[in-house]
Scaffold this motif. Structure first.
Motif, PDB file in Angstrom:
ATOM      1  N   UNK A   1    -112.633 -12.632 -41.062  1.00  7.80           N
ATOM      2  CA  UNK A   1    -110.964 -12.328 -40.398  1.00  7.80           C
ATOM      3  C   UNK A   1    -109.602 -12.633 -41.308  1.00  7.80           C
ATOM      4  N   UNK A   2    -110.194 -14.064 -40.836  1.00 11.09           N
ATOM      5  CA  UNK A   2    -108.124 -15.079 -41.254  1.00 11.09           C
ATOM      6  C   UNK A   2    -107.939 -13.652 -42.989  1.00 11.09           C
ATOM      7  N   UNK A   3    -108.825 -13.475 -43.973  1.00 10.49           N
ATOM      8  CA  UNK A   3    -108.419 -12.479 -44.985  1.00 10.49           C
ATOM      9  C   UNK A   3    -108.725 -11.767 -45.055  1.00 10.49           C
ATOM     10  N   UNK A   4    -108.311 -10.934 -44.116  1.00 11.67           N
ATOM     11  CA  UNK A   4    -108.902  -9.269 -44.006  1.00 11.67           C
ATOM     12  C   UNK A   4    -107.393  -9.088 -42.317  1.00 11.67           C
ATOM     13  N   UNK A   5    -106.121  -9.063 -42.246  1.00 11.41           N
ATOM     14  CA  UNK A   5    -105.321  -9.337 -41.437  1.00 11.41           C
ATOM     15  C   UNK A   5    -105.067  -7.898 -40.837  1.00 11.41           C
ATOM     16  N   UNK A   6    -105.342  -6.871 -42.361  1.00 10.43           N
ATOM     17  CA  UNK A   6    -105.461  -4.734 -41.427  1.00 10.43           C
ATOM     18  C   UNK A   6    -106.387  -4.699 -41.113  1.00 10.43           C
ATOM     19  N   UNK A   7    -107.634  -5.204 -40.750  1.00 13.43           N
ATOM     20  CA  UNK A   7    -109.065  -5.078 -40.640  1.00 13.43           C
ATOM     21  C   UNK A   7    -109.069  -5.349 -39.281  1.00 13.43           C
ATOM     22  N   UNK A   8    -108.916  -3.442 -38.257  1.00 11.39           N
ATOM     23  CA  UNK A   8    -109.142  -4.068 -36.363  1.00 11.39           C
ATOM     24  C   UNK A   8    -110.308  -4.443 -35.730  1.00 11.39           C
ATOM     25  N   UNK A   9    -111.072  -4.947 -37.299  1.00 12.01           N
ATOM     26  CA  UNK A   9    -112.883  -4.930 -37.057  1.00 12.01           C
ATOM     27  C   UNK A   9    -112.563  -6.810 -37.301  1.00 12.01           C
ATOM     28  N   UNK A  10    -111.867  -7.028 -38.355  1.00 14.49           N
ATOM     29  CA  UNK A  10    -112.002  -8.312 -38.424  1.00 14.49           C
ATOM     30  C   UNK A  10    -110.848  -9.135 -36.930  1.00 14.49           C
ATOM     31  N   UNK A  11    -109.640  -8.692 -36.913  1.00 14.53           N
ATOM     32  CA  UNK A  11    -109.015  -9.080 -35.512  1.00 14.53           C
ATOM     33  C   UNK A  11    -110.160  -8.720 -34.426  1.00 14.53           C
ATOM     34  N   UNK A  12    -111.366  -7.750 -33.934  1.00 14.51           N
ATOM     35  CA  UNK A  12    -111.306  -8.015 -33.063  1.00 14.51           C
ATOM     36  C   UNK A  12    -112.204  -9.451 -33.061  1.00 14.51           C
TER      37      UNK A  12
END
Length: 638
Positions: free
Chosen positions: A416-427
């Motif tokens: 999640x931390x290395x994928x700031x543009x991923x909604x799933x990651x932020x979720x």
């Protein structure tokens, strides 16, 4: 004696090291697609008889075939749900090791077929196999339980290649037997691989690649045999894929790209796959690739043009160099051929590492061959030392990656931390913060993420859900979320979040305002342009409405929605569950009406499509009807 058994000792040592490295990752938990694919183990109770086994294995939805062989393999590890992930991961590791053995055998047979002497063929086979087995890129396939589907497709693909090459060796001595065995193994293994995962159907094409790159033209299978058993099935796959070709602006409503944009994007992705395979790293973005930047044209971004040019040059060079460097040719053409189904015109998600599990089988042959060629210039011991260093680096990277995969929460946070543009990651980050009791921080995190990704339906529904959990949601929150999701792209994750929200407010309906406001979300979502193109929406929405009306104690309105949902699901199991929901809260009249509809569906449904035996359904329907009638009679007396 030692030299005679050294290859076997070396392979055993590599397998042992691989097992030891991966063992640290076996304690990880289930992830993402594991849940929907495995939770059916508990749908019918313990899978302990043929009818339940058939019901589970024939109910797959991961692909057009249902992948029954892969589903059957999961019953090796558990026959109910919920269950422990450890046995599944352990079996995956065993399959990975078995694939390594088959790869070594297939490579050895291939090199002998390409006129390599035995000593050189053995050395190259062992080194190339060791690199593949110990490569960190294979961790995500091996420790992601549901990717057993990819592993089994690879296993049967390798079995087919081994069987084909073994039978091919008989051509000059026993041609009739050779052709029979080649045909039998190609057909059998293609079917087994396909019903494990659909890209297993590419086996005949992969064998054609092996033949095309073969510098040894002696005793080549006759063209008639190749036309029937290799060319014909390969052309059938290509023809089938042509049906997916579309130049519509929005061919896949649940994707944010069209076919041309997908092809542009895949040029960058396949180039990135090659880079990460040849320049290994410990961990990348993992499963959070929903934020991958789509290529809108050849120059947006400009790396699309560079990648397309690179792949084109690479492809052309294989034809120019295949006679002089056959191992280079097969490594690249096999890689491209294996990506044909998942990385071209079919509207799948763009990026997944596991798509390289089969594609990379022969990718390291040129490297292993080059290392062997160094023996002409430097001491053998120094070459062996270089090989040990390469394998040691790979082992270290794989160990570190397996260790991270052994801690699921830490793994998801890292992604999640290395994928700031991923909604799933932020979720996922928001979920972890919530589970840690950091409620306000979790909500603030989601609010900041929504500012960066305002079009994410998943994040907007998730924020509303968390406010409901904390009992701070207002009517305005529902209205704002409804307004946003009316135009936002919706995917399966967002739908699941909405389902979780409705099930939560109806199960804990202390706040009736939440229940009523949830209906606003459903009605608004039905106005979304994607609604008519997403079957999951169409069948789920009336079911969720039924639950809302049930929570509001409006049984007649609930019945109407349940009846609509049953028509859309057209599934006896789903219908009986809905009957149980109505009956369990004291509405036997409506439940009996719904049961009549379910029985009608049951009578019309082909017996082969049923998930249980007719005897079981007859008994269960009769039992439920008796309970509901008694409930009705008791209610009348009281």
């Amino acid at each position: 004696m030692y030299k005679r058994y050294f290859p076997s000792i070396f392979l055993f040592l590599i397998l042992t090291i691989c097992f030891g490295i991966y063992s640290i990752g076996l304690k990880g938990d289930f992830l993402f697609d594991d849940y929907p694919n495995l939770q059916e183990l508990g749908t019918y109770g313990t899978v302990d008889n043929w009818d339940k086994f058939r019901a589970f294995t024939s109910n797959g939805f991961a692909g057009p075939t249902g992948r029954p062989i892969s589903l059957a393999s999961f019953i090796i590890d558990a026959n109910t749900w919920p269950t422990s992930p450890y046995p599944f991961k352990y079996t995956n590791l065993m399959i990975h090791l078995l694939n390594g053995v088959l790869l070594c055998w297939a490579t050895l047979l291939l090199l002998k077929n390409y006129n390599y002497n035995e000593k050189k063929a053995i050395w190259i086979s062992l080194v190339a196999t060791a690199i593949w087995l110990l490569h960190p890129y294979m961790v995500s396939t091996t420790l992601y339980i549901v990717q057993r589907m990819a592993q089994l497709a690879t296993l049967f693909t390798l079995t087919g290649i081994v069987g084909y090459l073994k039978a091919r060796a008989l051509l000059n001595r026993k041609p009739k037997q050779a052709y029979f065995y080649m045909a039998a193994v190609t057909i059998t293994c293609t079917l087994l691989a396909t019903y494990s995962k659909e890209n297993g159907a590419l086996l005949p094409l992969l064998i054609l690649v092996i033949e095309f790159c073969n510098p040894n033209k002696n005793y080549k299978p006759i063209w008639q045999w190749r036309a029937i058993f290799l060319w014909l099935p390969s052309l059938a796959i290509l023809t089938l894929m042509l049906k997916y070709v579309t130049f519509a602006d929005n061919p896949w409503p649940n994707r944010n790209f069209n076919m041309v944009e997908r092809l542009y994007s895949e040029a960058r992705i396949v180039t990135e796959y090659l880079f990460n395979l040849l320049i290994p790293q410990i961990e990348l973005k993992g499963l959070y690739q929903d934020g991958f930047e789509v290529s809108r044209s050849l120059t947006k971004p400009i790396t699309t043009l560079y990648s397309t040019f690179f792949l084109l040059i690479l492809f052309i060079s294989t034809f120019i160099l295949r006679k002089k460097f056959p191992l280079f040719a097969i490594s690249i053409l096999f890689f491209f051929a294996a990506h044909l189904m998942e990385s071209t015109v079919i509207g799948l998600e763009l990026y997944f590492e596991h798509r390289n599990y089969t594609a990379a089988l022969f990718l390291f042959l040129p490297l292993a061959s080059s290392l062997y060629s160094l023996k002409r210039y430097i001491n053998d011991h120094l070459v062996n030392f270089i090989v040990i260093i390469v394998l040691a680096i790979l082992s270290f990277f794989t160990y570190e990656r397996a260790k991270l995969w052994g801690n699921t929460e830490e793994l998801q946070l890292y992604w999640a931390k290395i994928s700031p543009n991923s909604p799933r990651a932020q979720n996922s980050i928001a979920e972890v913060l919530l589970n840690q009791g950091r409620y306000q921080e979790s909500n603030q995190f989601l609010e900041h993420a929504i500012q960066r990704m305002p079009d994410s339906a998943l994040l907007n529904v998730r924020l509303l859900l968390q406010k409901i959990y904390m009992n701070i949601a207002t009517e305005q929150d529902f209205v704002q979320t409804a307004h946003k999701i009316q135009t936002q792209p919706f995917d399966a994750q967002a739908v699941q979040a909405l389902r979780t929200l409705v099930e939560y407010v109806t199960l804990n309906n202390k706040n009736l305002n939440y229940v009523k406001s949830s209906l606003i979300l459903i009605n608004t979502l039905e106005k979304n342009a994607q609604y008519n193109h997403f079957p999951l929406f169409q069948r789920l929405m009336p079911y969720l409405k039924a639950k809302i009306y049930l929570a509001e104690k409006k049984p007649d309105q609930s019945l109407k929605q349940y009846q609509d949902a049953i028509i859309r699901y057209n599934d006896v199991e789903a219908g009986m569950m809905m009957v149980a929901e109505l009956g369990s809260v004291g509405y036997p009249i409506q439940a009996l009406t719904l049961l009549d509809q379910v029985e009608d569906i049951y009578q019309k449904q082909p017996k082969s499509d049923l998930k249980r035996s007719s005897k079981e359904y007859d008994s269960e329907i009769s039992r439920i009807r008796t309970i509901l009638i008694k409930q009705l009679q008791y209610g009348e007396k009281s």
